[in-house]
Motif scaffolding. Structure first.
Motif, PDB file in Angstrom:
ATOM      1  N   PHE A  93      27.117  29.522   2.380  1.00 27.64           N
ATOM      2  CA  PHE A  93      27.261  30.622   3.332  1.00 27.64           C
ATOM      3  C   PHE A  93      26.705  30.126   4.657  1.00 27.64           C
ATOM      4  CE2 PHE A  93      25.505  34.252   5.597  1.00 27.64           C
ATOM      5  CZ  PHE A  93      26.548  35.157   5.547  1.00 27.64           C
ATOM      6  N   PRO A  94      27.267  30.430   5.795  1.00 28.51           N
ATOM      7  CA  PRO A  94      28.479  31.208   6.038  1.00 28.51           C
ATOM      8  C   PRO A  94      29.700  30.337   6.302  1.00 28.51           C
ATOM      9  CG  PRO A  94      27.267  31.019   8.081  1.00 28.51           C
ATOM     10  CD  PRO A  94      26.515  30.221   7.043  1.00 28.51           C
TER      11      PRO A  94
ATOM     12  N   SER B  48      27.014  24.868   2.779  1.00 32.42           N
ATOM     13  CA  SER B  48      25.942  25.481   3.557  1.00 32.42           C
ATOM     14  C   SER B  48      25.199  24.438   4.394  1.00 32.42           C
ATOM     15  CB  SER B  48      24.957  26.173   2.618  1.00 32.42           C
ATOM     16  OG  SER B  48      23.840  26.636   3.336  1.00 32.42           O
TER      17      SER B  48
ATOM     18  N   TRP C 184      21.720  35.766   3.446  1.00 27.42           N
ATOM     19  CA  TRP C 184      22.309  35.730   2.109  1.00 27.42           C
ATOM     20  C   TRP C 184      21.193  35.603   1.073  1.00 27.42           C
ATOM     21  CZ3 TRP C 184      21.468  31.510  -1.090  1.00 27.42           C
ATOM     22  CH2 TRP C 184      21.047  30.326  -0.476  1.00 27.42           C
TER      23      TRP C 184
ATOM     24  N   THR D 291      25.070  38.238  -5.807  1.00 24.27           N
ATOM     25  CA  THR D 291      24.980  37.756  -4.435  1.00 24.27           C
ATOM     26  C   THR D 291      25.015  38.930  -3.467  1.00 24.27           C
ATOM     27  OG1 THR D 291      26.154  35.753  -5.113  1.00 24.27           O
ATOM     28  CG2 THR D 291      26.012  36.179  -2.762  1.00 24.27           C
TER      29      THR D 291
ATOM     30  N   PHE E 133      24.857  39.939   0.895  1.00 24.58           N
ATOM     31  CA  PHE E 133      24.905  39.486   2.283  1.00 24.58           C
ATOM     32  C   PHE E 133      24.474  40.627   3.187  1.00 24.58           C
ATOM     33  CE2 PHE E 133      28.423  37.444  -0.025  1.00 24.58           C
ATOM     34  CZ  PHE E 133      27.969  36.133   0.014  1.00 24.58           C
TER      35      PHE E 133
ATOM     36  N   TRP F 121      32.598  34.601   8.574  1.00 24.65           N
ATOM     37  CA  TRP F 121      31.817  34.013   7.494  1.00 24.65           C
ATOM     38  C   TRP F 121      32.690  33.797   6.273  1.00 24.65           C
ATOM     39  CZ3 TRP F 121      31.184  36.613   2.824  1.00 24.65           C
ATOM     40  CH2 TRP F 121      31.565  37.960   2.834  1.00 24.65           C
TER      41      TRP F 121
ATOM     42  N   SER G 243      31.930  32.655   1.847  1.00 23.55           N
ATOM     43  CA  SER G 243      30.922  32.351   0.845  1.00 23.55           C
ATOM     44  C   SER G 243      31.610  31.854  -0.407  1.00 23.55           C
ATOM     45  CB  SER G 243      30.098  33.597   0.523  1.00 23.55           C
ATOM     46  OG  SER G 243      29.218  33.322  -0.549  1.00 23.55           O
TER      47      SER G 243
END
Length: 201
Positions: free
Chosen positions: A110-111, A115, A148, A165, A167, A177, A179
């Motif tokens: 993420f994002p 990462s 996140w 998960t 956000f 974004w 993920s």
């Protein structure tokens, strides 16, 4: 019974070499303000990594907060085997966005792309509620301020790893974004990849 513990493990580490020692606001191979890397040292050095473990009677997981919060190991006690490809060495390679990707385990992204904190330390907390224990990892992304959190959980009497998960965008502005989670498994003669027969995104 749910058990949570913490230890360090020394793993051979090939140090990534930064593109430059100067701050770069714009460079086509750099993601400001994160460190971007141009190479990896060929000779590893021993480095102690923090590992947070969560286990029940069936499974044991080890999470590495200093490697982006990835699941470093998922061990199935019923068959006495590691389920993931648990890389015995940490050797970053030049893959976007910071040119510092490592293989193995389960990685949370993420994002964007992989990462930008995949080889950096992220926040880590543990807890237990009744017969359910968890490890939470996450961070605030420095460019956008979005957050996140991934919760990895085990319940008593259950041979399944739970991933939840969340956000949060507390900035008041729109930000693009994406993920995704990537899982590395050991490739053997019996490994089979099953994917849709049609075009997918």
């Amino acid at each position: 019974m749910i058990r949570i513990s913490e230890a360090t493990r020394t793993i051979p580490f090939h140090r990534p070499v930064p593109l430059t020692s100067l701050p770069l606001i714009y460079h086509r191979e750099h993601l400001f303000p994160y460190a971007s890397y141009g190479d990896t040292e060929p000779t590893p050095v021993p480095r102690a990594f923090r590992l947070v473990a969560l286990e029940n009677d069936f499974l044991r997981i080890e999470v590495a907060p200093e490697l982006g919060g990835r699941v470093h190991s998922l061990f199935d006690k019923r068959i006495g085997r590691e389920i993931l490809f648990s890389n015995p060495v940490v050797k970053p390679v030049r893959i976007l966005p910071i040119w510092g990707f490592i293989s193995g385990g389960i990685e949370f992204n993420f994002p964007i792309a992989h990462s930008p904190t995949s080889i950096a330390e992220v926040g880590c907390a543990t807890g237990q509620a009744g017969d359910y224990g968890f490890i939470r990892v996450g961070e605030r992304e420095v460019r956008t301020g979005m957050e996140w959190v991934v919760e990895l959980g085990l319940a008593e009497g259950c041979a399944a790893l739970v991933q939840r998960t969340a956000f949060r965008n507390g900035t008041g502005a729109d930000h693009p974004w994406m993920s995704w989670t990537i899982c590395a498994v050991r490739s053997t003669e019996g490994t089979e990849f099953v994917h849709p027969p049609h075009r997918v995104l």
